[in-house]
Motif scaffolding. Structure first.
Motif, PDB file in Angstrom:
ATOM      1  N   MET A   1      52.219  67.567   7.321  1.00  0.00           N
ATOM      2  CA  MET A   1      52.181  68.439   8.500  1.00  0.00           C
ATOM      3  C   MET A   1      51.379  67.757   9.606  1.00  0.00           C
ATOM      4  N   THR A   2      51.973  67.656  10.782  1.00  0.00           N
ATOM      5  CA  THR A   2      51.297  67.082  11.951  1.00  0.00           C
ATOM      6  C   THR A   2      51.184  68.146  13.027  1.00  0.00           C
ATOM      7  N   ILE A   3      49.996  68.250  13.634  1.00  0.00           N
ATOM      8  CA  ILE A   3      49.751  69.229  14.692  1.00  0.00           C
ATOM      9  C   ILE A   3      49.129  68.515  15.880  1.00  0.00           C
ATOM     10  N   PHE A  57      47.902  66.425   7.886  1.00  0.00           N
ATOM     11  CA  PHE A  57      47.344  66.791   6.593  1.00  0.00           C
ATOM     12  C   PHE A  57      48.466  67.093   5.599  1.00  0.00           C
ATOM     13  N   GLU A  58      48.111  67.054   4.332  1.00  0.00           N
ATOM     14  CA  GLU A  58      49.011  67.470   3.253  1.00  0.00           C
ATOM     15  C   GLU A  58      48.184  68.205   2.207  1.00  0.00           C
ATOM     16  N   ILE A  59      48.766  69.238   1.608  1.00  0.00           N
ATOM     17  CA  ILE A  59      48.167  69.939   0.481  1.00  0.00           C
ATOM     18  C   ILE A  59      48.925  69.471  -0.761  1.00  0.00           C
ATOM     19  N   LEU A  60      48.215  68.836  -1.693  1.00  0.00           N
ATOM     20  CA  LEU A  60      48.858  68.150  -2.802  1.00  0.00           C
ATOM     21  C   LEU A  60      48.470  68.736  -4.158  1.00  0.00           C
ATOM     22  N   ASP A  61      49.371  68.579  -5.125  1.00  0.00           N
ATOM     23  CA  ASP A  61      49.008  68.894  -6.500  1.00  0.00           C
ATOM     24  C   ASP A  61      47.851  67.985  -6.914  1.00  0.00           C
ATOM     25  N   ALA A  62      46.903  68.544  -7.632  1.00  0.00           N
ATOM     26  CA  ALA A  62      45.704  67.771  -7.968  1.00  0.00           C
ATOM     27  C   ALA A  62      45.123  68.186  -9.305  1.00  0.00           C
TER      28      ALA A  62
END
Length: 266
Positions: A1-3, A57-62
């Motif tokens: 995602m880019t803002i 940003f990215e929200i990733l599996d962790a």
């Protein structure tokens, strides 16, 4: 995602305490501070509609595996505090705030970078005062963009705190759930982590380039990770012993001397 953000949307997120600190204004008369801030706000208003700030940003599996963070299968070694801690309190590592892989349950961690239009740090080359003002404001805007982005991540994109309602003072006091430790700061001193972050998110897409040591250009840029654990908190690693440097270098798969170089630049 880019803002991409307008300057006027980020201005409320500027923490002026750090602005004054950059000018060595601590302890100076309030009138001097207000004059300096007035000049800063005038410059910001001149930038409206001409320059912008940017976030990706990215929200990733962790999951965590000891002191290693695993993001979408990418293993990222972290460092742990080695200093003496009061009885009953643990020596912290950022991986402590992520569910262990041994549980078999996926967690999430965010990765981010923010920056400003590079032209902002090239302005006013013939005016020393305005040039410094532009540089300090660019730094504050990059941090303010990280603050605004993190707020939107908590409330909407990741959405783990959808009902959060904080004043700007509370936000600056970090009274929200979760943390966003930045590369080069006390819990993440290794600047070369930016190479890994850049492989995960498109830092180049928002204009960030990396030097050989992993430092970012424009200088007014911020990168790091986002953790949502309710007990997550900021901390200082303190002195990093040679035994941990050797272990960390082995886990990173790079020479010890190179690790020492990266840590020196932080």
């Amino acid at each position: 995602m880019t803002i991409h953000y307008n300057i006027q949307d980020i201005e409320p997120y500027i923490n002026w305490i750090y602005f004054y600190h950059a000018w060595n204004m601590n302890g100076k008369p309030e009138a001097e501070k207000m004059k300096l801030r007035g000049d800063a706000e005038q410059m910001l208003h001149e930038w409206y509609g001409k320059y912008y700030t940017h976030a990706v940003f990215e929200i990733l599996d962790a999951n965590s595996d000891g002191d290693d963070l695993i993001l979408n299968g990418i293993r990222i070694p972290m460092l742990r505090q080695q200093k003496l801690i009061p009885d009953g309190l643990p020596n912290l590592c950022l991986t402590d705030f992520v569910r262990p892989a041994s549980t078999g349950i996926k967690d999430n961690v965010g990765v981010f970078a923010t920056t400003v239009d590079a032209e902002l740090q090239k302005k006013y080359i013939n005016d020393e005062y305005k040039r410094m003002m532009a540089q300090v404001l660019a730094d504050r805007l990059a941090e303010g963009t990280a603050e605004r982005m993190h707020e939107e991540v908590r409330r909407k994109y990741w959405g783990y705190a959808p009902n959060e309602e904080l004043t700007m003072k509370q936000t600056h006091n970090e009274e929200y759930q979760g943390i966003r430790p930045a590369v080069g700061y006390p819990s993440l001193p290794d600047t070369s982590l930016n190479f890994i972050i850049s492989d995960i998110i498109d830092m180049k897409g928002i204009g960030i380039r990396l030097t050989e040591s992993g430092m970012m250009t424009p200088h007014a840029s911020v990168s790091g990770f986002m953790f949502a654990h309710p007990q997550s908190k900021y901390f200082d690693l303190g002195r990093i012993g040679n035994d941990q440097i050797v272990d960390y270098a082995n886990r990173r798969g790079i020479p010890v001397e190179l690790v020492k170089k990266f840590l020196k630049f932080a």
